[in-house]
Motif scaffolding. Structure first.
Motif, PDB file in Angstrom:
ATOM      1  N   ASN A  92       0.819  -1.161  -0.170  1.00  0.00           N
ATOM      2  CA  ASN A  92       0.140  -0.155   0.024  1.00  0.00           C
ATOM      3  C   ASN A  92       0.752   1.098  -0.037  1.00  0.00           C
ATOM      4  N   LYS A  93       0.181   2.457  -0.514  1.00  0.00           N
ATOM      5  CA  LYS A  93       1.034   3.602  -0.585  1.00  0.00           C
ATOM      6  C   LYS A  93       1.805   4.014   0.530  1.00  0.00           C
ATOM      7  N   ASP A  94       1.190   3.864   2.046  1.00  0.00           N
ATOM      8  CA  ASP A  94       1.799   3.959   2.960  1.00  0.00           C
ATOM      9  C   ASP A  94       2.991   3.411   3.363  1.00  0.00           C
ATOM     10  N   LYS A  95       3.568   2.443   2.459  1.00  0.00           N
ATOM     11  CA  LYS A  95       4.775   1.732   2.692  1.00  0.00           C
ATOM     12  C   LYS A  95       5.831   2.106   1.572  1.00  0.00           C
ATOM     13  N   TYR A  96       5.398   2.714   0.798  1.00  0.00           N
ATOM     14  CA  TYR A  96       6.325   3.139  -0.792  1.00  0.00           C
ATOM     15  C   TYR A  96       7.512   3.723  -0.301  1.00  0.00           C
ATOM     16  N   GLU A  97       7.442   4.765   0.507  1.00  0.00           N
ATOM     17  CA  GLU A  97       8.614   5.583   0.874  1.00  0.00           C
ATOM     18  C   GLU A  97       9.716   4.699   1.592  1.00  0.00           C
ATOM     19  N   ALA A  98       9.091   3.984   2.556  1.00  0.00           N
ATOM     20  CA  ALA A  98      10.176   2.916   3.324  1.00  0.00           C
ATOM     21  C   ALA A  98      10.730   2.155   2.265  1.00  0.00           C
ATOM     22  N   ILE A  99       9.854   1.483   1.604  1.00  0.00           N
ATOM     23  CA  ILE A  99      10.311   0.496   0.582  1.00  0.00           C
ATOM     24  C   ILE A  99      11.813   0.905  -0.306  1.00  0.00           C
TER      25      ILE A  99
END
Length: 290
Positions: free
Chosen positions: A97-104
């Motif tokens: 989901n979008k809330d994980k994109y930056e961390a990934i």
């Protein structure tokens, strides 16, 4: 074949979660029904603290479960961000989901999506739905813009037609950096077994190359060691360090068996999925994006 022992493992697999939200028909999880664990964050910190002294280490953040299920998933990626040569992970992408994109994007260098053909997906990767998972992946790829290398992978069973493999390749070749199709293993309950065993046995490089940590902190032989918790493990990182276990008696004995091809180890004896070379198992195919 290089069977020298590095001072520290070149590759460390850390199982963030052994729990999974899917019931894939070809997954060896069917033979290990108690996999519901999540690594303790303090244990994860301990492992990373020792490993960061070796920045050329390849770190892998998955094994028997879905890593994105871990409630501290993003925190773990923040901890490893920029500290290792490579940080890899595989996912079923249902929780992408979008809330994980930056961390990934900040934490990983390689992300593999475990999939199937559009026609078979809903029947093999239960209860996920292909249309939803594909949409999540395409949305992430648009955000990623090539920063994290990506792969689409598929299991080839005895029922998989060559036309299906060709279809999978055609669907994903222009979308990701690499496509991988590999043979189903462990279908008879013997972890690492193949329907068509390789005849000429060669030493496996894995005990000379990598260490695998279960979510419990116990150390397993390799990615085909699915059920060696407790006394059958190679060591316990809750009690000892990576380097101590890596140079311990159990690893020395396992390496001796690989060098001589004289096995009494319960896992290696029955395994057909040995690696004659680092990164090359020889039981499937990969295609790089041109």
């Amino acid at each position: 074949m290089n069977l020298t022992i590095p001072d520290f493992p070149a590759r460390i697999e850390i199982e963030i979660a052994s729990d999974c939200n899917l019931r894939c028909t070809y997954c060896p999880r069917h033979f290990v029904n108690t996999l519901k664990g999540y690594i303790d964050f303090h244990l994860f910190e301990k492992i990373i603290k020792e490993a960061i002294s070796y920045p050329d280490t390849i770190l892998v953040l998955h094994r028997r479960g879905e890593s994105m299920l871990h409630p501290e998933f993003k925190k773990m990626l923040e901890l490893v961000s920029g500290r290792f040569k490579e940080v890899q992970m595989a996912t079923n992408a249902t929780l992408l989901n979008k809330d994980k994109y930056e961390a990934i994007v900040n934490g990983l260098t390689f992300l593999s999506f475990s999939l199937d053909t559009p026609e078979n997906f809903d029947q093999t990767r239960i209860p996920a739905k292909y249309s939803k998972v594909e949409s999540k992946i395409l949305d992430f790829l648009d955000y990623n813009k090539g920063r994290v290398l990506t792969q689409a992978s598929m299991v080839k069973t005895v029922k998989t037609a060559e036309e299906e493999c060709a279809k999978f390749k055609s669907v994903w070749t222009d979308r990701v950096d690499r496509v991988r199709i590999y043979d189903q293993h462990s279908s008879d309950g013997n972890f690492g077994s193949l329907k068509n065993p390789r005849v000429i046995r060669k030493p496996c490089v894995m005990p000379f190359y990598e260490i695998l940590v279960y979510d419990s902190g116990n150390v397993a032989r390799c990615n085909h060691d699915w059920n060696s918790d407790n006394s059958a493990s190679m060591g316990d990182l809750k009690k000892n360090g990576i380097k101590e276990i890596w140079h311990g008696e159990k690893y020395e004995e396992l390496r001796k068996q690989q060098r001589t091809l004289q096995f009494d180890d319960s896992v290696c004896t029955r395994c057909d999925c040995w690696y004659p070379e680092i990164g090359r198992q020889g039981t499937g195919e990969t295609w790089e994006k041109s």
